[in-house]
Design an enzyme around this catalytic site. Structure first.
Site, short mmCIF file in Angstrom:
data_model
loop_
_atom_site.label_atom_id
_atom_site.label_comp_id
_atom_site.label_asym_id
_atom_site.label_seq_id
_atom_site.Cartn_x
_atom_site.Cartn_y
_atom_site.Cartn_z
N ASP A 247 -2.24 0.48 0.11
CA ASP A 247 -2.73 1.20 -1.07
C ASP A 247 -3.99 2.03 -0.81
OD1 ASP A 247 -2.69 1.38 -4.16
OD2 ASP A 247 -4.72 0.68 -3.79
N GLU A 322 -0.07 4.71 1.76
CA GLU A 322 -0.17 5.53 0.56
C GLU A 322 -1.46 6.35 0.61
OE1 GLU A 322 -0.94 5.73 -4.16
OE2 GLU A 322 -2.26 4.79 -2.72
C1 NOJ Z 1 -2.81 3.60 -5.94
C2 NOJ Z 1 -1.93 2.83 -6.85
O1 NOJ Z 1 -0.61 3.28 -6.70
C3 NOJ Z 1 -2.45 3.03 -8.24
O2 NOJ Z 1 -1.58 2.53 -9.21
C4 NOJ Z 1 -3.80 2.37 -8.32
O3 NOJ Z 1 -4.38 2.62 -9.57
C5 NOJ Z 1 -4.73 2.89 -7.24
N1 NOJ Z 1 -4.10 3.01 -5.96
C6 NOJ Z 1 -5.90 1.98 -7.07
O4 NOJ Z 1 -5.50 0.79 -6.45
#
Ligand code: NOJ
Ligand code: MG
Length: 607
Positions: A247, A322
């Site tokens: 993430d 991500e």
């Molecule tokens: C990316 C996640 O997909 C999102 O939902 C989240 O709010 C942020 N990262 C923070 O963790």
């Protein structure tokens, strides 16, 4: 011994047959071999290299206990859906203990399951059943921040030994003009709006949060934090998970005051005159995003996973990154092209960030080719059409594009990623301001503007059937409302119908499982007109597969004979639901008129 041959972006391994010259064989040499001879075997792909990965948003997938919130037992009860749909792996948004400020992305215990979702035993059962069914399971790994309720934070704010610098703590910034009135450490803005610094009364310092106030940024310069991240990874690897979605990677590190005269440097203004200083976008995030140092953290994780695997009898554990960033920074997640490897792949968000209902066929071709152009040699591409952070795919594009987009996902080389509901063409649900729960919308919007920021519409529960709550839950009230169109768009209806998005999806994943052309072949992609694109996949003696897709909202006539590497006659393998063409129809290699959004997947003789 397998020798590797790289064919425009995908790696085709060729097992050397007896007597075949060792070393690298060029494509030309292979192609010139007598075609009636048995072609050399194709390299067996690792499980992840050509799989279909499905993102589950656990809160909205299936509720087993009637509290209106999806849970692990619910997911386990629906695992057959993935077998049915032809999915190879699932990745789940966070299922760990959390106060749910950001619905699980604020983790208070990285080693346990959130109570609303179930227990560790429920998770173990889910994993075991998924593996029995041949489905790999990936977890969300959230390294950038912890919940302010996490023990780490409590220990750190109390300056407990070993935890003092677990997070980014800073004194107020001296204010030479008004010494009695010190400032926040820097002008950094949170992704959810407002200052990224929050004053902590206990420690009498500011802490950094690149997301919500309750999501405290870890200090990745601390060896103790780096070690703890590896411990967390190991814990879940030992449980048997098949990998992680990583993430918020671009935010892992921020500028170090040591390099800036002891202060956190201000981000420069972006020049956007429509924004105010507390709004995201007012500055350019040069000191808070995409810092080059962060990539070493990721390369270390990959080394760690490789080490974990070596000496164990295990299938490959994968890391999927991500990060919303430009193409250069995105590609660095694959590795540095010198001596370090990173993620198995970073998610390719181009279909989300660079294409929409307004895009024409040339835009599609341009954007898709960009990924291949920048991707380092030998890496595996991937395609993402939606997720829990963005409006759903048919809402960003058009309903009549669902099958064409799913076809692109499945026919392009590499890994196909599906967000829950895309297989049935689920659109955004309507969520009123009163029902809005997303922190991004609550922080940045008001009852007029919240829709610009809210991620709730992409998170409404899955539509299983047309019964109460779309079959998702028996609760009076679900955590987010069910989208109003569930009676029309749901899995049960689509399984019954002779033509449906789900049927097309199934046909596509079935083709992926068997077609060597799709798993190992070359690709050619071209706009035949401003409105229609053709994607041709070909592999020497194997059938050619072609996707013809009119991305516009009107009819379009093109000349198929202009398609590269394509020979007739072509036979329709699957067609979009509104198409008048049917499975088995012959398509001549000449002029063809496609209706709005029409997509045809066809097979033809070897190129
Ligand atoms: C990316 C996640 O997909 C999102 O939902 C989240 O709010 C942020 N990262 C923070 O963790
Ligand atoms: Mg529940």
């Amino acid at each position: 011994m397998a020798s590797c041959l790289k064919v425009v972006g995908i790696t085709v391994g060729v097992v050397a047959l007896a007597g075949l010259i060792a070393g690298l064989v060029t494509w030309g040499v292979l192609a010139s071999r007598d075609p009636v001879e048995d072609p050399p075997e194709l390299r067996e792909l690792d499980w992840w290299e050509h799989t279909v990965i499905y993102q589950i948003y656990p809160r909205s997938f299936m509720d087993s206990d009637g509290d209106g919130i999806g849970d692990l037992k619910g997911i386990t009860s629906k695992l057959e859906h993935f077998v049915d749909a032809g999915i190879g792996a699932i990745w789940m948004s966070p299922i760990f203990t959390s106060p749910m400020v950001d619905f699980g992305y604020d983790i208070s215990n990285f080693y346990d399951i959130h109570y609303e979702y179930g227990t560790m035993e429920d998770f173990e059962n889910l994993l075991a059943r998924a593996h029995e069914l041949g489905i790999k399971v990936l977890l969300d790994y959230v390294p950038n921040h912890a919940s302010d309720q996490a023990d780490y934070f409590v220990l750190s704010r109390n300056r407990t030994e070993g935890y003092e610098d677990f997070f980014i703590w800073a004194d107020p910034r001296p204010n030479p003009d008004d010494p009695a009135n010190p400032q926040v450490p820097s002008n950094w803005i949170s992704q959810f709006g407002g200052s990224a610094w929050e004053w902590d009364e206990v420690r009498q310092q500011y802490y950094l949060h690149q997301f919500a106030v309750e999501q405290v940024d870890f200090n990745f310069r601390s060896p103790a934090v780096r070690q703890e991240m590896l411990n967390i990874m190991d814990f879940w690897l030992e449980k048997g998970v098949d990998g992680f979605r990583l993430d918020a990677l671009p935010f892992l590190m921020e500028a170090n005051p040591v390099d800036h005269e002891g202060l956190y440097p201000h981000n420069p203004p972006s020049g956007n005159a429509f924004l105010e200083p507390h709004q995201l976008g007012y500055t350019t995030e040069i000191y808070t995003k995409d810092l080059l140092e962060l990539y070493d953290v990721i390369y270390d994780w990959r080394d760690h996973v490789e080490e974990w695997m070596s000496g164990r009898d295990t299938t490959t554990k994968v890391l999927l990154g991500e990060g919303y960033t430009d193409i250069i920074n995105t590609m660095l997640y694959y590795g540095n092209e010198r001596d370090r490897i990173g993620c198995h792949f970073p998610f390719n968000f181009d279909f989300i960030t660079s294409l929409s209902a307004e895009s024409n066929a040339r835009d599609f071709v341009y954007v898709i080719l960009q990924w291949f152009t920048y991707m380092p040699q030998g890496k595996v591409p991937n395609w993402v059409f939606g997720n829990h952070d963005n409006n759903r795919m048919p809402t960003r594009f058009r309903d009549n594009m669902v099958d064409g987009l799913n076809s692109l996902n499945m026919i392009l080389p590499g890994v196909a990623v599906t967000y829950q509901g895309e297989e049935i063409g689920m659109r955004d649900g309507y969520v009123s301001w009163e029902d809005t729960v997303d922190v991004n919308a609550l922080n940045r919007g008001d009852n007029e503007t919240y829709m610009l920021y809210s991620r709730d519409p992409a998170r409404t529960p899955y539509h299983w059937n047309d019964s109460t709550n779309a079959g998702f839950s028996t609760a009076e009230r679900t955590w987010l409302p069910i989208a109003e169109d569930y009676a029309e768009i749901n899995l049960a209806v689509q399984k019954e119908a002779t033509r449906s998005h789900f049927k097309v999806y199934q046909a596509l994943t079935a083709l992926r499982r068997t077609s060597k052309t799709l798993s190992h072949g070359e690709y050619a992609l071209r706009a035949l007109s401003a409105n229609t694109l053709v994607l041709v996949r070909y592999l020497r003696t194997h059938d050619t597969i072609a996707l013809l897709f009119n991305v516009s909202d009107g009819p379009d006539t093109v000349d198929l004979s202009a398609a590269p590497n394509l020979q007739g006659p072509l036979t329709v393998y699957t067609s979009s639901v509104e198409s008048t063409r049917d499975v088995g129809d012959e398509i001549p290699l000449g002029e063809i008129t496609l209706s709005a959004g029409e997509a045809l997947v066809m097979s033809g003789p070897p190129a």
